[in-house]
Structure formats: C-alpha cells, structure tokens
Motif scaffolding. Structure first.
Motif, PDB file in Angstrom:
ATOM      1  N   SER A 159     -10.237  -6.842   1.290  1.00 20.45           N
ATOM      2  CA  SER A 159     -11.365  -6.127   1.556  1.00 20.45           C
ATOM      3  C   SER A 159     -11.733  -6.782   3.015  1.00 20.45           C
ATOM      4  O   SER A 159     -12.786  -6.241   3.621  1.00 20.45           O
ATOM      5  N   GLY A 178      -9.694  -6.970   8.727  1.00 23.00           N
ATOM      6  CA  GLY A 178      -9.854  -7.140  10.198  1.00 23.00           C
ATOM      7  C   GLY A 178      -9.601  -8.558  10.565  1.00 23.00           C
ATOM      8  O   GLY A 178     -10.067  -9.127  11.474  1.00 23.00           O
ATOM      9  N   LYS A 237     -18.367  -3.537  10.207  1.00 23.16           N
ATOM     10  CA  LYS A 237     -17.726  -2.451  10.840  1.00 23.16           C
ATOM     11  C   LYS A 237     -16.302  -2.804  11.167  1.00 23.16           C
ATOM     12  O   LYS A 237     -15.621  -1.667  11.373  1.00 23.16           O
ATOM     13  N   LYS A 243     -14.511  -5.673   7.726  1.00 21.11           N
ATOM     14  CA  LYS A 243     -14.423  -5.439   6.177  1.00 21.11           C
ATOM     15  C   LYS A 243     -13.806  -4.202   6.283  1.00 21.11           C
ATOM     16  O   LYS A 243     -14.506  -3.128   5.849  1.00 21.11           O
ATOM     17  N   VAL A 244     -12.491  -3.988   6.289  1.00 23.32           N
ATOM     18  CA  VAL A 244     -11.659  -2.878   5.946  1.00 23.32           C
ATOM     19  C   VAL A 244     -10.763  -3.154   4.848  1.00 23.32           C
ATOM     20  O   VAL A 244      -9.903  -3.949   4.730  1.00 23.32           O
ATOM     21  N   LEU A 278      -4.065  -0.224   5.732  1.00 17.87           N
ATOM     22  CA  LEU A 278      -5.314  -0.219   6.080  1.00 17.87           C
ATOM     23  C   LEU A 278      -5.708   1.277   5.490  1.00 17.87           C
ATOM     24  O   LEU A 278      -4.909   2.325   5.230  1.00 17.87           O
ATOM     25  N   SER A 279      -6.888   1.297   5.103  1.00 19.70           N
ATOM     26  CA  SER A 279      -7.646   2.589   4.371  1.00 19.70           C
ATOM     27  C   SER A 279      -7.558   3.756   5.615  1.00 19.70           C
ATOM     28  O   SER A 279      -7.938   3.597   6.577  1.00 19.70           O
ATOM     29  N   TYR A 292     -10.849   4.794   7.119  1.00 26.87           N
ATOM     30  CA  TYR A 292     -11.558   4.053   7.751  1.00 26.87           C
ATOM     31  C   TYR A 292     -12.071   4.801   9.154  1.00 26.87           C
ATOM     32  O   TYR A 292     -11.461   5.427   9.909  1.00 26.87           O
ATOM     33  N   GLN A 330     -11.416   3.936  13.471  1.00 25.14           N
ATOM     34  CA  GLN A 330      -9.753   3.474  13.604  1.00 25.14           C
ATOM     35  C   GLN A 330      -9.575   3.492  15.221  1.00 25.14           C
ATOM     36  O   GLN A 330      -8.484   2.499  15.646  1.00 25.14           O
ATOM     37  N   PHE A 332     -10.691   0.050  16.321  1.00 26.09           N
ATOM     38  CA  PHE A 332      -9.884  -1.004  15.808  1.00 26.09           C
ATOM     39  C   PHE A 332      -8.516  -0.957  16.581  1.00 26.09           C
ATOM     40  O   PHE A 332      -8.070  -2.031  16.765  1.00 26.09           O
TER      41      PHE A 332
END
Length: 472
Positions: free
Chosen positions: A22, A25, A428, A431-432, A447-448, A451, A454, A457
C-alpha cells in the motif's frame, strides 16, 4: 468470502493476490535518501558489535526501515510488525531479496525486514549493555549528521539565511527519565529545541522542561552558524525567535560574531516599554476613532536597555495596536540596521513596520513545520524510559521529515502538492496500491491503474531520478 452482490455479479474475496504493497511511493524516499546520502552518513554514527556471520539486517537497512516507516506513518515500533512484510518497503531499504528468502534463520524466511524487537534493541543500545544490545550510537555524531544533512539542502550562493528557533512541549505519559512538570503546559513534558531554515530542519535537541526555552541555544548557534558559514560563505545570518529567546547571552553572542550575525527576537512587554510606546498608542487610538476601523496600528522605534540584565542599549521596535478589545502592544528587539545594508536594493526593508510584519511575523511559519513534526510524524512519541533513546527517536523523526521535505521541494515544485503538508504528501503520493513481482533480474512494481495523480507521480519520478547520488 462472499459479500453483497453487485447486480448480477457475485463479490468474491480471498487472499491470493500475491505480494502487494500500500506504499507504492516509498521509492521516492529511497531516491531522496540516495541524493542526500542520509542513511549511509547516519550509519557511521553507530558502532556495530554484532558477529557479521549471523547478521540478517545491515545497520543502514535498519535505519532506512525505521526512518522510511516514520515518514510513511508507522511511528510506533509495533507498526513494524506489519511493515516488515511489505516487499516494496524491503526493496526501498536496499534488501537484495525483498521477499526475505535468504534469511539466515529458516524460521524467518519470507520476512525481509527487521522485527520490532530488533529495532528496539537498536534504540536502547546506549542504555543497556548485553549480548543483544550491540549497536550504540554517538550522540554528538548524530547531532552533527542532522546539521550536515540539513545544511547540505541550503542553496550554496544564498545571500541571506534566516534561522528560526522554537521550543515545543512534548508531553510524556509515563515515568520517563528527565520528566518534569511544566507550568505552561500544565503537565509533565520534555521541551526540545528546534532550529529550522525555512522548511529544512537543522537542530532537534531533546531537553527536560525544568529550564527556560533559551537553555543551550548559544551552544547550538555556535555549531549551526559555523556549518552555514561553511556552506554559504557570503550569506548574512539572521536568528529569529519569540520572547523566550530574548536573553542577554544570545544577543551578546550574535553581536560578537564577525562577520555579523543578526537577531530579530520578540521582547516581553513591561511598564517601561509601554511608557515608551505611549505616543504611538495615542496616535493609534486617534486613527481608529477618526476612521471607525476595527483596529489601528502605529509602529515606533527607540533605544532601550534593562536595568541589570542587558549589557548595552539596543534597538526596539514597538507595535501600537488598538482594537475593540483594547490595546495590544508588542515589541521586538533587533540589531538589524534601520537604513538597511550597503548594496542592498531595498534599503527600507528593516524600517519598523516592515521589519515587524514581513520579517518577524514570518517566524510563525516555523510553527507549521513543528505541527507537521507532531501531527504527521508523531515526533512526540517519546515513550522509551531513557532520555538518550528518546533523543534518538526525536532525531529519527526529524530525519524522516527531512526526506519528506526533499521529496516535496525537489520533486513536487510547481505542482498542487508543492506546499502540502507532510501528511498530505504521504496520503496523495506515497500511499499508492502496488503489486510487486520479484524475479532473478528485476523487481517489477505495478501501480494501481486507477491512481488519480499519475502525472504528478511521473513528474516527481523524473525529477528525483535526475539527482546525483551522494556517496554519504
């Protein structure tokens, strides 16, 4: 496990998802750490007396696990019981096998990171001497490491560096060593001394609360100023703080420094100061009466010296403020020249009103940094019995803040998260949801797809990956 159906579809849940995280990042923390060389430098402040043949966790890996965990919101050692199962955090800490299949003890295989008990022994090694406590640290070296890492973040060609000082009560809820009742906080607490330059922490000294806020400040300033001078050779240094730091020894020390160190400190009001400000207060009352405004301010300056405690007369700025609730006079003492510095474009910057409103009042931003320390990083979680181990915990929390500040300032500049709090950046950006696959050649992190940030990120990734790694 079956949950409520969604239309004609069943909702089926099981635990066959494989290694998941979870904290997708967390790799940003590793990149910021690599650029600073923080954990490598910090590891040199410890002595490792363990037999290397039976060691699963290198010292730098344990420190990274503790600091990254703090930044990710796992402030208690008990939280590490769950965090040690996270393969992505293990990869960020430098574990060659993030799945922990290479552990020395077969019973521990499948768990890559150190247990809470192992990290607890790391924190307590200065207080206990046993066959298990073999990782003592040198407090002076850790103190110097924080100062070195913080100063390294300052721009080398800075013209002016403002050092903010503040003390904050951290309540204790047990019989910790050094606990003392403080009348201001109406409870037992510690009173640590913090020093920041903007968002960058330079000093975090745990102190008992049976002393004033100014206790040990001169010793701290000697080291802080010397480190800043070495980094920013031509910068003028301004020490800023509230009235708790308005002490003769601090002001006299600043005045003796060559090149000059300047101060801008709050000054507690007394009858003599209010009498000196009486004409300005009368002017403010008249202005409020004539204009019908809710408040009126008039600023003045004068030379002032106490009867016994001050060695010389000093420049005092007075704010004569009149409001509906009554008079609200405030005072600041400074050695900044009213006419400004030679060669400075804005020669009116240190006139009374601007010095108070633009320079002195800006010190309130440091309180926001301390709130992030306490609310987001739980730096006040000083629950071990010993003062030395609580000091180490305070340092580790401050190192965690420093890494988060580097991610924010270097990776998120110009984005919606550029001025976000540490807690907001964590939620933000760090927690990815991530799926982790470990093969012989790579650690593949997926990664999700849902999200929402992106682009931010990816931008943060490009910026942090462009930084030059430090050798520590």
């Amino acid at each position: 496990m079956l949950f409520q159906d969604v239309g004609t579809r069943q909702v089926v849940v099981d635990f066959s998802g494989g290694p998941l995280s979870s904290d997708g990042g967390v790799l940003f923390l590793r990149q910021a750490d690599t650029n600073l060389g923080l954990t490598l430098e910090l590891a040199r402040c410890f002595e490792d007396g363990r037999d290397a043949r039976f060691v699963d966790h290198a010292l730098a890996e344990m420190l990274a696990q503790r600091i990254y965990g703090q930044a990710l919101g796992y402030e208690d050692l008990n939280d590490q019981e769950r965090l040690r199962l996270d393969p992505l955090v293990a990869a960020a800490c430098g574990k060659e096998d993030p799945l922990g299949r290479d552990r020395f003890n077969p019973a521990h295989r499948g768990i890559a990171l150190a247990a809470p008990a192992t990290l607890n022994r790391l924190e307590l090694s200065n207080n206990r001497r046993s066959r298990c406590h073999k990782l003592p640290h040198d407090p002076q070296k850790v103190e110097a490491c924080l100062l070195k890492m913080g100063v390294r973040c300052l721009p080398r060609h800075a013209v002016e560096v403002v050092v903010d000082l503040d003390a904050m009560g951290h309540l204790v809820h047990g019989t910790q060593e050094g606990r003392h009742f403080n009348a201001y906080y109406e409870d037992y607490c510690y009173l640590p001394l913090y020093a920041f330059v903007g968002d960058i922490p330079l000093w975090a000294q745990l102190r008992t609360s049976d002393h004033s806020a100014a206790e040990g400040v001169v010793r701290a300033l000697e080291k802080i100023v010397a480190a800043i001078r070495q980094r920013c050779r031509r910068a003028r240094i301004i020490v800023r703080g509230d009235s708790g730091f308005c002490q003769e020894e601090i002001m006299a020390w600043c005045e003796r420094q060559q090149p000059g160190v300047y101060y801008c400190l709050g000054l507690a009001k007394n009858s003599v100061l209010i009498e000196q400000l009486a004409p300005a207060l009368a002017d403010a009352r008249a202005r409020r009466c004539l204009t019908g405004a809710a408040q009126a301010r008039v600023f003045g300056q004068f030379a002032y010296r106490t009867r016994r405690s001050w060695s010389c007369s000093r420049r005092v700025i007075g704010k004569a403020e009149v409001m509906a609730a009554g008079d609200n006079p405030r005072f600041v003492v400074t050695n900044l020249p009213a006419e400004g510095f030679a060669g400075q474009e804005d020669r009116e910057r240190f006139e009374p009103q601007r010095l108070y409103e633009e320079l002195y009042c800006a010190r309130g931003d440091m309180e926001n940094q301390l709130k992030q320390q306490v609310l987001d990083l739980r730096a006040d979680r000083l629950s071990t019995h010993y003062l030395a181990s609580n000091q180490l915990r305070l340092w580790l929390a401050t190192f965690g803040y420093l890494l988060m500040e580097r991610v924010r300032s270097l990776g998120l500049a110009g984005t919606d998260l550029a001025r976000a709090t540490v807690g907001s950046v964590r939620v933000k950006l760090l927690k990815v949801a991530a799926q982790v696959q470990v093969s012989v050649r790579r650690v593949y992190v997926q990664l999700s797809s849902a999200y929402p940030l992106q682009e931010i990120f990816r931008l943060c990734h490009r910026r942090l990956m462009s930084l030059v790694p430090s050798t520590g």
